[in-house]
Design a protein around this motif. Sequence first.
Motif: not given
Length: 215
Positions: A13, A15, A49, A51, A54, A60, A62, A74, A81, A88, A90
């Motif tokens: 993803i 973003h 956004m 979560l 997901l 993700v 970003l 953010t 998160w 997930v 990052i």
Amino acid sequence: MSSVIRKKNKDVIIHIPCEMIAHGVRHCVSGIPGIASVQQLEYRPDKPMSLCSLRPGAIVVLDVNDHHAQRAQTFAFLHAWQIYYPEVRIIALTRNRHPRLLSYLSALGLNAIISLYDPVTVFQAIFIRSMDFCEQVQLSPLIRNLLPEEMPKKLTCREVQVLEKLFNGKSVSMIAEELSRDIRTISTHKRRAMEKLNLRSEKDLHQLGWTVTGK
């Protein structure tokens, strides 16, 4: 063999507010083996956004940029998160060179932090490494050079929760009441978080809060 299995069917993803950077990231990751899908989300300042949609193991990518409103959104996402969806992965891209902000990103437990000034080959190499589970945050060379030799320890979920509320102007007593915890417990979380981030005073804490939220 197990490493290959872990790398299969990763959803990516993207973003990132800047269309040019987002397109470049999409181009870089689309040809990497093991990527199931690449989705570029439209950035909307009025709609953070979520979560919830997901899948575990999704990646993700970003941008932690210098625009206060976008950066605050953010970090609101990163705080949620770290507390609720740590499965997930990052990867943060940034032009920011502020050591304290970068240390905070590292302490949140991101999978990778990459400078936008690093070559594309560096991004691709770190992205591929980040597809496998790794306890230690992956840092690009430029980011590594900006951080202290001794990296900050990872913040706990409760420490992140307390810091986020402090950054948004709440006092220790207010946080204790809101979380139904003893004020001494919240004070301990605050003290331990400040020690991990090498924040030596309330002024240091306030400055980091302003850097993260713009408040």
